[in-house]
Design a protein around this motif. Structure first.
Motif, short mmCIF file in Angstrom:
data_model
loop_
_atom_site.label_atom_id
_atom_site.label_comp_id
_atom_site.label_asym_id
_atom_site.label_seq_id
_atom_site.Cartn_x
_atom_site.Cartn_y
_atom_site.Cartn_z
N ASN A 179 9.03 6.78 18.30
CA ASN A 179 8.31 7.94 18.98
C ASN A 179 7.11 8.61 18.31
OD1 ASN A 179 10.02 8.07 21.40
ND2 ASN A 179 11.73 8.63 19.68
N ILE A 180 7.02 8.10 16.97
CA ILE A 180 6.00 8.80 16.09
C ILE A 180 4.91 7.76 15.59
CG2 ILE A 180 7.57 10.74 15.40
CD1 ILE A 180 6.80 8.18 12.82
N GLU A 181 3.87 8.22 15.00
CA GLU A 181 2.84 7.57 14.12
C GLU A 181 2.24 8.38 13.11
OE1 GLU A 181 0.53 5.91 17.07
OE2 GLU A 181 -0.34 8.16 17.78
N ILE A 182 1.99 7.77 12.17
CA ILE A 182 1.15 8.46 11.03
C ILE A 182 -0.26 8.37 11.00
CG2 ILE A 182 1.52 8.90 8.34
CD1 ILE A 182 3.98 9.16 9.63
N PHE A 183 -0.84 9.68 11.09
CA PHE A 183 -2.42 9.63 10.96
C PHE A 183 -2.73 9.68 9.60
CE2 PHE A 183 -1.99 10.06 15.28
CZ PHE A 183 -3.44 9.83 15.75
N ALA A 184 -3.26 8.63 9.01
CA ALA A 184 -3.70 8.31 7.61
C ALA A 184 -4.71 9.10 6.95
CB ALA A 184 -3.74 7.05 7.40
N ARG A 185 -4.44 9.94 6.02
CA ARG A 185 -5.43 10.70 5.24
C ARG A 185 -5.79 9.94 3.97
NH1 ARG A 185 -2.29 15.60 5.61
NH2 ARG A 185 -2.27 15.41 3.28
N ASP A 186 -4.85 9.31 3.40
CA ASP A 186 -5.25 8.51 2.02
C ASP A 186 -4.56 7.23 2.02
OD1 ASP A 186 -6.60 8.31 -0.60
OD2 ASP A 186 -4.49 8.67 -1.20
N ILE A 187 -5.03 6.14 1.64
CA ILE A 187 -4.51 4.90 1.41
C ILE A 187 -4.71 4.46 0.16
CG2 ILE A 187 -4.31 2.56 2.19
CD1 ILE A 187 -4.95 3.41 5.02
N GLU A 188 -3.55 3.87 -0.65
CA GLU A 188 -4.07 3.53 -2.00
C GLU A 188 -3.33 1.91 -2.05
OE1 GLU A 188 -2.44 3.85 -6.54
OE2 GLU A 188 -1.78 5.22 -5.08
N VAL A 189 -3.97 0.95 -2.54
CA VAL A 189 -3.66 -0.40 -2.52
C VAL A 189 -3.01 -0.61 -3.82
CG1 VAL A 189 -4.28 -2.74 -2.52
CG2 VAL A 189 -5.40 -1.30 -1.08
N LEU A 190 -1.63 -0.78 -3.70
CA LEU A 190 -0.74 -1.19 -4.82
C LEU A 190 -0.74 -2.54 -5.42
CD1 LEU A 190 2.08 1.34 -3.74
CD2 LEU A 190 0.20 1.77 -5.14
N SER A 191 -0.76 -3.34 -4.46
CA SER A 191 -1.06 -4.85 -4.88
C SER A 191 -1.46 -5.77 -3.64
CB SER A 191 0.47 -5.40 -5.09
OG SER A 191 0.45 -6.58 -5.39
N GLU A 192 -2.57 -6.83 -3.92
CA GLU A 192 -3.01 -7.36 -2.92
C GLU A 192 -2.34 -8.73 -2.77
OE1 GLU A 192 -7.11 -8.14 -3.71
OE2 GLU A 192 -7.60 -6.12 -3.69
N ALA A 193 -2.32 -9.43 -1.72
CA ALA A 193 -1.69 -10.74 -1.57
C ALA A 193 -2.54 -11.58 -1.27
CB ALA A 193 -0.70 -10.67 -0.40
N ILE A 210 0.87 -1.13 -0.01
CA ILE A 210 0.09 -0.12 0.05
C ILE A 210 1.16 1.19 0.25
CG2 ILE A 210 -1.68 -1.29 1.32
CD1 ILE A 210 -0.98 0.24 3.71
N ARG A 211 0.36 2.28 -0.36
CA ARG A 211 0.70 3.88 -0.27
C ARG A 211 0.10 4.33 0.76
NH1 ARG A 211 -1.16 8.34 -1.57
NH2 ARG A 211 -2.58 7.59 -3.17
N VAL A 212 0.55 5.09 1.49
CA VAL A 212 -0.05 5.87 2.60
C VAL A 212 0.50 7.32 2.58
CG1 VAL A 212 -0.41 6.15 5.25
CG2 VAL A 212 -0.08 3.67 4.18
N ASP A 213 -0.59 8.08 2.74
CA ASP A 213 -0.50 9.64 2.87
C ASP A 213 -0.86 10.18 4.37
OD1 ASP A 213 0.43 9.86 0.30
OD2 ASP A 213 -1.04 10.93 -0.54
N GLY A 214 -0.20 10.84 5.09
CA GLY A 214 -0.47 11.26 6.48
C GLY A 214 0.35 12.14 6.96
N THR A 215 0.06 12.39 8.23
CA THR A 215 0.69 13.63 9.03
C THR A 215 1.41 12.94 10.04
OG1 THR A 215 -1.16 15.04 8.56
CG2 THR A 215 0.33 15.67 10.37
N VAL A 216 2.59 13.41 10.46
CA VAL A 216 3.39 12.61 11.42
C VAL A 216 3.17 13.31 12.89
CG1 VAL A 216 5.69 12.34 12.33
CG2 VAL A 216 5.45 12.53 9.69
#
Length: 601
Positions: A93-107, A71-77
């Motif tokens: 010490n950090i985490e990403i709050f996701a705003r957009d997720i794109e599935v690039l490939s399923e398994a 996946i690709r994730v866009d978000g704020t640190v």
């Protein structure tokens, strides 16, 4: 913004807090905490925690994610809450709050788990090696491998070596294993061989005037697989030097190998100065030419204490031949009947009649031996054995008797077993040494003849004069000849082997003649090297270190398959690529060959 990522999954820290970032990788795992989704996103560099809450536009996609989807994730640190900090992660010490997720490939559903390092059947692991390699421990082992090889190259350059590449398609060589043969299309009915080692080529480089050669060389041997040797191919740090003695080679390579080991030892001590142990001494003290020196047990001969003693089994063995001896395997802290019985039972499982033993205990202020052997030989002999071996109350000793050539390897295995069982082996160190003065010849019992014990191109100690003198003395004298041959050993594994070469054509021919090969055979089988020696060959020597074994030790792995990218299985099959495979008829026609079915037994 880059199509896939602004950072990798191991790069973000508090300094990026508040930034909008883009990451891509594999879904390591998904955790649902009461409607709040936590996604561990993994790539080659590390792992970052992604948070998707129900108010995020990415939440709907996040709910569909499964392990190992890409996946690709866009978000704020954002900075993690104090109680949520993970000190084991570089991004803890950090985490990403996701705003957009794109599935690039399923398994698809996984045939083996990627999360964790649970043991799994070899057949599945090798067939799906691309998944196996995603597992953290194995992935890290492969990264370690590349770093070790890079450091080897760096150290060799610092020691004024130059890397040269030698041919892969070559002639059959005398390394002692079966060759992999490659049919020639142009020359019907003739075959190339894949090199078992670059031995002859590197010697030819010395004759050609290149002073210090090395390469990370692929070697191919059609051998049965074992834990410390992969089937098919392996890699070695191969090197050769001109105008050197044995001491020069050892003095040059000891710091190279020590520094490589120290760099990746993860703080474990590495031997500063390598002991040089003659082969005969290694067999005598440790029962092996690749002793694990982390085990403090050293065997000693105690024949005189059993000669003409009340223990008739050993007394008769000693009386039957002057070659026979009794060896003691002292085992400090092993002085219980239960442990001695376990060792005796183990010996019987190895096909031996058993292990004689004595253990000592203190009674009334006096240390006395116990067990059947102690009763048979009496208190004076028992006490003499204890004093010779420096044992005390609570210690034990095991005994083997006969011709040392027949029992040395078993005695060495018993030494290893006792050391492990009693916890005497210091597992958290790398103990290196040189084994030197190998026999030049050995006796082939099956064919009743003399043959080379190790590398046939090594120089005998004493050169031509020693060969001529030994020939006069017959087989016993020939078997007493030593070679300028040496091995580097670490923690019970041979990790390098080498020698000073026999660069004089007359001496080379003489050595082969004593091994039953005529001058004509030498000229036919080793014509390139023999011919080169006619035109001014410098004294030279070198060695080869097993890259795979060194990395296996540094990684703490138990099997070479755990430090190799795409290994074969125990039956020498590549389950991932489906090799070996039958050739097509068209391929056979091009090679002027046909396959003859093997007759059924």
């Amino acid at each position: 913004m880059h199509r896939y990522r602004t950072h990798n999954c191991g790069a973000l820290s508090l300094s990026e807090a508040g930034q909008t970032v883009r990451l891509s990788g594999w879904v390591h795992r998904v955790r649902d905490h009461g409607g709040l989704l936590f996604i561990d996103l993994r790539d080659h560099y590390g792992l970052t925690q992604i948070v998707a809450d129900p108010d995020s536009p990415a939440f709907g996609t996040a709910e569909t994610l499964r392990s190992e989807w890409v996946i690709r994730v866009d978000g704020t640190v954002k900075e993690r809450d104090a109680e949520a900090v993970n000190p084991n992660l570089s991004t803890g010490n950090i985490e990403i709050f996701a705003r957009d997720i794109e599935v690039l490939s399923e398994a698809k559903e996984l045939p083996l788990p990627v999360f964790g390092d649970l043991d799994y059947p070899e057949e599945v692991r090798l067939k799906y090696r691309f998944l196996d390699l995603r597992r953290e421990k194995l992935h890290n082992n492969i990264v370690l491998r590349t770093k070790v090889v890079s450091e080897m190259r760096r150290q060799m350059a610092l020691s004024n070596f130059t890397e040269y590449s030698t041919p892969i398609l070559t002639a059959s060589s005398p390394e002692g294993a079966r060759d992999f043969l490659v049919p020639s299309r142009i020359h019907a009915g003739e075959f190339y061989a894949l090199p078992q080692a670059p031995q002859i080529y590197k010697q030819l480089l010395m004759v050609s005037g290149f002073d210090r050669y090395f390469q990370i060389a692929p070697c191919f041997r059609d051998e049965d697989p074992r834990a410390d040797r992969l089937p098919g191919e392996f890699y070695q740090l191969d090197l050769e030097m001109s105008f050197v003695t044995q001491d020069d080679v050892l003095a040059t390579m000891e710091p190279v190998m020590r520094d490589v080991m120290t760099t990746f030892a993860d703080g474990k001590p590495v031997t500063e100065t390598f002991r040089r142990i003659p082969y005969d001494e290694a067999i005598r003290k440790y029962g092996s030419d690749k002793p694990d020196l982390r085990n403090p047990i050293e065997m000693e001969e105690v024949s005189d204490h059993f000669r003409d003693s009340g223990f008739k089994v050993f007394a008769n063995i000693l009386a039957s031949s002057p070659k026979n001896q009794v060896w003691a395997i002292p085992a400090k802290s092993g002085g219980s009947r239960a442990f001695c019985d376990r060792m005796n039972s183990w010996a019987q499982q190895q096909g031996q009649p058993g292990l004689g033993y004595i253990f000592w205990r203190e009674e009334g202020g006096v240390i006395a031996g116990a067990g059947p052997l102690a009763k048979n030989i009496g208190p004076e002999r028992t006490e003499a054995i204890r004093e010779q071996l420096g044992l005390g109350s609570g210690d034990a000793c095991f005994f083997v008797a006969g011709d040392p050539k027949s029992f040395a390897s078993f005695a060495g295995a018993a030494r290893d077993r006792a050391g492990q069982e009693l916890g005497l082996v210091d597992e958290d160190r790398f103990e290196l040494c040189w084994i030197v003065d190998f026999p030049f010849f050995e006796w082939n019992e099956e064919e009743k003849r003399i043959e080379f014990a190790h590398n046939p191109f090594s120089m005998p100690q004493g050169g031509m004069d020693a060969l001529i003198e030994a020939e006069k003395g017959g087989d016993e004298a020939l078997l007493g000849l030593k070679a300028f041959q040496y091995d580097m050993v670490c923690n019970g594994f041979e990790i390098a082997s080498g020698g000073i070469r026999n660069h004089l054509p007359e001496t080379m021919v003489k050595a082969f003649e004593l091994a039953g090969l005529s001058k004509e055979v030498v000229e036919e089988r080793f014509g390139g090297l023999y011919r080169a020696f006619q035109y001014g060959a410098p004294p030279h020597g070198g060695m080869a270190a097993g890259v795979d074994r060194v990395i296996m030790l540094l990684a703490g792995a138990k099997n070479l398959r755990d430090v190799s990218l795409f290994p074969m299985n125990q039956q020498a099959r590549d389950l991932l690529m489906g090799a070996p495979a039958p050739p097509t008829n068209a391929q056979l026609r091009e090679l002027n060959m046909r396959v003859i079915p093997r007759e059924k037994d």
